[in-house]
Scaffold this active site. Sequence first.
Site, PDB file in Angstrom:
ATOM      1  N   GLU A  86       0.908  37.034  10.794  1.00  0.00           N
ATOM      2  CA  GLU A  86       0.310  36.405  11.961  1.00  0.00           C
ATOM      3  C   GLU A  86       0.681  37.054  13.288  1.00  0.00           C
ATOM      4  OE1 GLU A  86      -1.815  33.482  12.227  1.00  0.00           O
ATOM      5  OE2 GLU A  86      -2.150  34.178  10.188  1.00  0.00           O
ATOM      6  N   SER A 142       0.201 -29.813 -10.734  1.00  0.00           N
ATOM      7  CA  SER A 142       1.453 -30.538 -10.967  1.00  0.00           C
ATOM      8  C   SER A 142       2.693 -29.783 -10.510  1.00  0.00           C
ATOM      9  CB  SER A 142       1.583 -30.876 -12.454  1.00  0.00           C
ATOM     10  OG  SER A 142       0.582 -31.788 -12.851  1.00  0.00           O
TER      11      SER A 142
END
Length: 837
Positions: free
Chosen positions: A110, A477
Amino acid sequence: MAEADTPSRYRLRRAQGVFAALADGWRTRPRLRRAIYALGVLLLLLVIGWLLLLRNLPDADRLLTYEPPLPSVVRGMDGEIVHSFARERRVQLQFKDFPIQLVNAYTSAEDKTFWTHAGVDVPGVAGAVVDYASKIGSGQRARGGSTITQQVAKNILVGNEYSISRKLREMVLAARIESVLTKQQIMELYLNEIPLGRRSFGVQAAARAYFDRDVEDLELHQMAFLAILPKAPEVYGRARNEASAIERRNWALDAMEENGHISVAEASAAKAQPLGLVQQRSEERSADAGYFLEEVRRQLIDRYGEQAEDGPNSVYGGGLWVRTSLDTQLQDAARDALRAGLLRFGGGRGWHGPVATIDPDNGSMTQQLASANIGIAYENWRIGVVTDRSGQSATIGFANGDEAPLGGLPDALKVGDVTAVSPVGGGRFRVRTVPEISGAFVAQDPATGRVLAMQGGFDFRLSSFNRATQAERQPGSTIKPFVYATGLDQGMTPATMVPDTSYCVYQGAGLGEKCFRNFSGGGGGSHTMRWGLEQSRNLMTVHIAADAGMPNVLKTFSRTGIGTYDQPYLSYALGAGSTTVLRMVNAYSALENHGLQHDASVMDYVQDRRGKVIWRADTRDCTGCNMPQWDGRPMPRLGDRGRQVMDARTAFQTVHMLEGVVQRGTATNLRDLDIPLFGKTGTTTGPTDVWFVGGSPDIVAGVYMGYDQPRSMGGWAQGGRLAAPIFKQFVTETPGKWSGRPFLAPAGVRLVRVDRRSGKRVFGSWPSDSDPRAGVIWEAFKPDSEPARERRGDRVDSLRELIMAQLRRTERASTRAAAAAAAEREDSFVEQQGGLY
């Protein structure tokens, strides 16, 4: 005599002379006029350039404190990573963490003059200008000319707009960056921020994405491959472009050799290596706990925001470290147990329809399936879409584009239907049925409130609706223990005799009279409160609620977090209201924890990216815990967390009765687990939902099953038959999590031997550890509420005395009758004799 000049008058006279000379030159000298024109244009261009390029240029000093967006990492209760909230793969490293050859690979590929230039490579810029000029009008994008410093400016400060102005701004910023950062700092920013494909930013994330390795474990050829990605990550990272990627990788190796970083032999050996890319994965290190993790994500977003712009600690940018209470072993067991229960009920009921549908007219159905993000992680099942059907032949397509023959076709299956399938051999698949019935499971530590496991449906990939926290269902219940607890608070005891008889209440002219009944019908007589809870008797529960007062019952529901109800309807005492599994589990945890309730929590604490704790579930302050030296005083102690929502003695009495539900009541199928357990089953009207909630001193868990759009599950569906077995499998699969500790009574509770059926105190016989149905049991009482003492012998003596008293009364009555008869005979005799004399 002329007045002497002052300094100000002298300067004014000189300025006038200069302006006069310029004016004369403007009239008489054309060259001077052209020079002034040129200078004006130059100044104008400079002003325009400043306005367009430099006026709003970002400050390079920002990079000194720059914090890249980082994903949030989630850990389980053991500290192991279980998930990360990330839309991009990012891992931040320091310069010293990057291998030197990796750095060399990037500079060679690069920016080979990186270590010597001042931010801009002039020859490179000239080449880029020529390239740009040659491509004007072609539609192609010019390349080259950007140094690593310029790429840092582009990636972090100015963006990726393709324009000359952006390039100029980038160059100016690069020079500024070089003045405020060292080369090592610039390289560190670059290697952490560079986009490299596969949603990876930075070389560490890319190393994981492409090679499943950390940067320190990369080989030379792999480093060279990563160095070529900035130019075209979406090209070189694809398998179909492998030849181009290898060619470009080898070019990078040649560049490293040319720059003296590697030898010819090292370059040749690296070139001989295959590319070796791993298959791209959608998830990394993620536990199969989608519902739990989604609850964590939701709470984090509520607290800190979602994106980086929402704040420094956002979920997808803040780099948070989140310690949760997730126990992966318990989570897997909860998931498997719930799925097994759902499949037992719904798996054999036939194919009920697709999990989703796709419109064939909207393009590729497999691509639509991939974007829909629907999946399943059960055994070898997969989710696919029917792409073709002809009679009893069909083709199934998958999200990765593969297609295969499909068998076992339901008549209603059509093209576009998304369904579960499993392989049957020979490359063929058959249709599988995801149960239509659903449900949820939650496990919690009662001592802390930490949620240990959460499963909100069959699979989070099929439906993100979390039934553990979002589904409001009737508890049936399972709410009764809190009605009984209210009765205990109002002076009743577990031995109190309660009628099991019909109870009717007039509800007004519009509703008329409502009469309650037991679930299985029947009833009659009076029984102990314990027996009523163990056998889940509706009529006894209604009598207790009426005697204790429904307003008091509703206060108990509210205090324990079950829910808030406006009207004191007796039907609420039987579970007619609505709640969630998480709220019910948290309420039962308060029962086990002697009435001390903690807020249910899925997170223990949250740290920012630097490790600072920014939120804790446990907010207690430990004064003196961090003193540098012991001062000789007593060690500091943390106070109790939570809030007292119920009398500790009442809570234990309720738990003690609920142990009987497992030993003798509606959950006896759990008895062979052979550990101390308490719990309650529940079945709602219809029945539309079945429940079980309970546990031990270690873990309290709850489960429900029901259709998302409530409808009857069938008359045989009951909590003891369907929900309790799910809990049982959960316990069976996690044996190391259950210590077998007994439930401990708090101060102020007396354990007394009583007759289980009558509730009367027994003195002379002992409870049986082996027979849960023995006549004598231990019962828990508050002080001065236990039955009066009596021996069984005393009871026989009392009965004997009763019989003797009755005999004596009978004997006295006979004597009086005989005396009366004798007197009557005597009177008759006297009358016959003419009277007394």
